[in-house]
Design an enzyme around this catalytic site. Structure first.
Site, PDB file in Angstrom:
ATOM      1  N   GLY A  49       0.829  -1.202   0.000  1.00  6.79           N
ATOM      2  CA  GLY A  49       0.000   0.000   0.000  1.00  6.79           C
ATOM      3  C   GLY A  49       0.859   1.245   0.000  1.00  6.79           C
ATOM      4  O   GLY A  49       2.041   1.203   0.338  1.00  6.79           O
ATOM      5  N   ARG A  50       0.247   2.354  -0.392  1.00  4.76           N
ATOM      6  CA  ARG A  50       0.958   3.626  -0.350  1.00  4.76           C
ATOM      7  C   ARG A  50      -0.029   4.765  -0.227  1.00  4.76           C
ATOM      8  O   ARG A  50      -1.192   4.655  -0.601  1.00  4.76           O
ATOM      9  CB  ARG A  50       1.857   3.829  -1.571  1.00  4.76           C
ATOM     10  N   GLY A  51       0.426   5.862   0.346  1.00  2.05           N
ATOM     11  CA  GLY A  51      -0.417   7.034   0.522  1.00  2.05           C
ATOM     12  C   GLY A  51       0.433   8.279   0.547  1.00  2.05           C
ATOM     13  O   GLY A  51       1.635   8.245   0.246  1.00  2.05           O
ATOM     14  N   VAL A  56       3.741   1.401   2.428  1.00  2.00           N
ATOM     15  CA  VAL A  56       3.587   0.304   3.382  1.00  2.00           C
ATOM     16  C   VAL A  56       4.127  -0.982   2.772  1.00  2.00           C
ATOM     17  O   VAL A  56       3.818  -1.318   1.622  1.00  2.00           O
ATOM     18  CB  VAL A  56       2.104   0.115   3.776  1.00  2.00           C
ATOM     19  N   LYS A  70       5.158   0.736   7.702  1.00  2.00           N
ATOM     20  CA  LYS A  70       5.025   1.959   6.911  1.00  2.00           C
ATOM     21  C   LYS A  70       6.277   2.814   7.031  1.00  2.00           C
ATOM     22  O   LYS A  70       6.688   3.201   8.130  1.00  2.00           O
ATOM     23  CB  LYS A  70       3.811   2.762   7.363  1.00  2.00           C
ATOM     24  N   ASP A 162      -7.718  11.941   6.315  1.00  2.00           N
ATOM     25  CA  ASP A 162      -7.577  11.264   5.024  1.00  2.00           C
ATOM     26  C   ASP A 162      -8.374   9.960   5.007  1.00  2.00           C
ATOM     27  O   ASP A 162      -7.844   8.891   4.709  1.00  2.00           O
ATOM     28  CB  ASP A 162      -6.097  10.998   4.733  1.00  2.00           C
TER      29      ASP A 162
END
Length: 329
Positions: A49-51, A56, A70, A162
């Protein structure tokens, strides 16, 4: 005299550090070295995952627990500030919040270590035929409970800033856990924030409340707005930033409609006798759902996405409405 003064300063630093370590230890998670997490992730090779705040990776800790690790982008944050925020988050405890197991503050490296969720993110699962009506309603209710805890039940007032499907993770039973709240805004309950308090606008396009755009005071209602958008996405399967069906009108101009506006229009155009939710429901849900309950759920979501923050409910009010709906047979 200088030596005495230096000794005094060093002693205070040691006491403060010991106190900080005690607080962190009391919350049940530990401090990892960067080399430990590098080894756990096999040099950060499996991205899950990424944000906006970082990427992550999947990792296996020395005790064989599978973790989500993360790696934060903001490596310039001071260690004292980072530890203060981490220690606060470590005290949060709710079944619908992701559990933090540890952290890393090793030189310039800043990492957070979380429990790994078997089913991944809601975003990943939305197109899956596995998410029937019951699971989707459970996800909507559980997410509301997690946010209500952050806003109203914990000692610190935590704004997520978010809320989106990528930050709602699902366990093996599709129970939702809100994630990525680790370094959200912490402040005394009842206070407002102004955009000048942030180095940049927080959130993700399509899920952001109007307050961010118009430089208005920031309250917990920004999360309520984002939650409403997420619920509409759960029901319709449409991303809020996704264009409409690009149908052309008589003038040959394509109509691009965001998901929230599209749902509102469908509701306004519906006749009193029609079941308008049938026109917006995600086909992946199937045909086994309660139309009346679905209509109420969409109504709650539309209240959450009101333009004026004062017209939106609190997350605890959302939980109350959904629990009443859940118990209404």
């Amino acid at each position: 005299m200088v030596l005495v003064w230096l000794y005094f300063i060093k002693s205070r630093q040691m006491i403060a550090a010991t106190s900080e370590e005690y607080v962190l230890a009391a919350t049940g998670f530990r401090r990892f070295s960067y080399s430990e997490l590098k080894e756990a992730t096999r040099n950060f090779i499996e991205e899950i995952g990424r944000g906006a705040t970082g990427i992550v990776y999947k990792g296996v800790l020395a005790d064989q627990r599978v973790a989500a690790i993360k790696r934060l982008n903001n490596a310039s944050q001071g260690e004292a500030e980072f530890l203060a925020e981490v220690s606060t988050v470590g005290k949060l405890n709710h079944m619908n919040l992701i559990e933090m197991w540890g952290y890393c503050a090793d030189k310039k490296h800043r990492l957070l270590v979380y429990e790994n969720m078997e089913k991944g993110s809601l975003a990943k699962n939305l197109s899956s035929m596995e998410l029937d009506w019951e699971k989707r309603f459970k996800i909507a209710l559980g997410t509301a409970k997690g946010l209500a805890y952050l806003h109203e039940e914990c000692l610190e007032w935590v704004l997520h800033c978010d809320v989106k499907p990528q930050n709602i993770l699902l366990d093996a039973n599709y129970e939702p856990k809100v994630s990525d709240f680790g370094l959200s805004r912490l402040l005394s309950r009842g206070h407002e924030l102004h955009n000048s308090s942030f180095s940049k606008i927080r959130g993700t396009r399509g899920y952001m409340a109007p307050e961010w755009i118009f430089n208005l005071p920031i309250t917990s209602k920004v999360d309520v707005y984002s939650y409403g958008v997420v619920v509409l996405e759960i029901v319709t399967g449409r991303s809020p930033s996704m264009d409409g069906h690009d149908a052309e009108n008589g003038c040959g101009v394509a109509e691009n409609k965001r998901a929230v506006e599209w749902v509102r229009e469908k509701k306004l155009e519906a006749s009193p006798s029609s079941c308008w939710v049938e026109e917006i429901i995600d086909p992946a849900i199937g045909v086994d759902y309660d139309k009346r309950k679905l209509e109420v759920l969409v109504g709650v979501a539309l209240k959450c996405v009101e333009e004026c923050k004062d017209d939106r409910p609190t997350m605890s009010q959302v939980v109350e409405m959904l629990q009443k709906l859940e118990n209404d047979h």
